[in-house]
Scaffold this motif. Structure first.
Motif, short mmCIF file in Angstrom:
data_model
loop_
_atom_site.label_atom_id
_atom_site.label_comp_id
_atom_site.label_asym_id
_atom_site.label_seq_id
_atom_site.Cartn_x
_atom_site.Cartn_y
_atom_site.Cartn_z
N ARG A 59 -9.40 4.94 -8.63
CA ARG A 59 -7.40 5.50 -8.73
C ARG A 59 -7.44 5.75 -7.69
NH1 ARG A 59 -5.45 7.98 -14.33
NH2 ARG A 59 -6.98 5.51 -15.22
N GLU A 61 -3.99 8.63 -6.79
CA GLU A 61 -2.40 8.99 -7.60
C GLU A 61 -1.74 9.24 -6.22
OE1 GLU A 61 -1.57 8.88 -10.46
OE2 GLU A 61 -3.40 8.79 -11.99
N GLU A 88 -7.23 0.65 -8.47
CA GLU A 88 -5.90 0.97 -9.96
C GLU A 88 -5.13 1.87 -8.53
OE1 GLU A 88 -4.80 2.83 -14.00
OE2 GLU A 88 -6.69 2.32 -13.22
N ARG A 90 -1.47 3.99 -7.78
CA ARG A 90 -0.08 4.61 -8.75
C ARG A 90 0.62 6.06 -7.56
NH1 ARG A 90 -2.42 6.93 -14.62
NH2 ARG A 90 -3.41 5.29 -15.39
#
Length: 265
Positions: A59, A61, A88, A90
């Motif tokens: 992920r 961020e 992923e 974000r």
């Protein structure tokens, strides 16, 4: 020397010297545009090949202030995700100061903001350059002017970004450099994003200062006109900001991807 040799090989004049300046000819401009296309194609090919070699997971961020978060990074994120679909990703979008605080607190892996943070433990580099412009409704009295003066800026209703915005800080700094207190602006509304400023200005509520990148679509649609401000330096940099923490393979790959993008300085 290499450009002169290329011009001789092509049999086309590519540039002219005017005193200490060098200007592109029509042929030089065509060559420059085509060279940029070739470079973009090469960069895209390299990214695609790296995507085959690296199967990145995990992920990311990310955080960004409103201009890069709304107008520049989304397309790059889509391109990066297509290369690495197992990731992923974000992204938070907020005023620059808030994003920097999130990064310093360890809640983000990377930030792109409109000023260079001075907090200890953060590393910064210029990612791309921008310029602020005044926007007004096409029906505004100032819309037909070639440029806006500082007196025009101070003498008309003004739409302002909220505190913590790098856009506001750039304008405040430019006014203070001229010995003008930003409180002299006739602020009628403070808004939290460039998009809200664009809409309020299009409705004729006043002047606003925004990124030229943010204003492009509204100007193209004829909803707004943009004007430079005579006597104010409204250029600014956007910064890629990182912590000194160890970087995952995914983060390292995304940083390199951003550095190769065609809007960089």
């Amino acid at each position: 020397m290499q450009m002169q040799t290329l011009a001789e090989d092509l049999g086309v004049e590519l540039f002219r010297r005017r005193g200490h300046r060098v200007e592109l000819t029509e042929g030089g401009a065509i060559l420059y545009d085509k060279a940029r296309e070739v470079l973009r194609l090469w960069q895209k090919t390299v990214h695609q090949l790296e995507g085959l070699r690296l199967r990145l997971q995990g992920r990311l961020e990310l955080g960004a202030s409103t201009v890069p978060g709304d107008y520049l990074l989304p397309l790059r994120l889509c391109e990066f995700y297509r290369l690495h679909p197992d990731l992923e990703v974000r992204m938070q979008v907020a005023p620059s100061q808030e994003i920097v605080q999130q990064l310093a607190a360890g809640r983000l892996d990377l930030a792109v903001v409109g000023y260079k943070p001075e907090e200890a433990g953060l590393e910064s580099e210029v990612l791309f350059r921008d310029e602020l412009v005044v926007i007004v409704s096409p029906d505004h009295d100032l819309a037909s002017r070639k440029f806006i003066t500082i007196e025009d800026l101070l003498g008309n209703p003004f739409l302002q970004r909220i505190r913590g915005s790098a856009t506001r800080q750039v304008l405040d700094n430019a006014l203070e450099a001229k010995g003008i207190n930003p409180s002299e602006l006739k602020v009628v509304m403070e808004l939290g994003s460039s998009r809200s400023l664009l809409e309020a200005a299009a409705q004729g509520l006043g002047l606003a200062v925004v990124s030229s990148l943010a204003a492009e679509d509204c100007i193209r649609q004829g909803r707004l006109v943009s004007k430079p401000v005579s006597g104010l330096d409204l250029r600014r940099d956007f910064w890629l900001v990182l912590t000194s923490a160890p970087r995952s393979p995914a983060l390292a790959a995304f940083i390199e991807f951003l550095r190769r993008s065609d809007y960089l300085v």
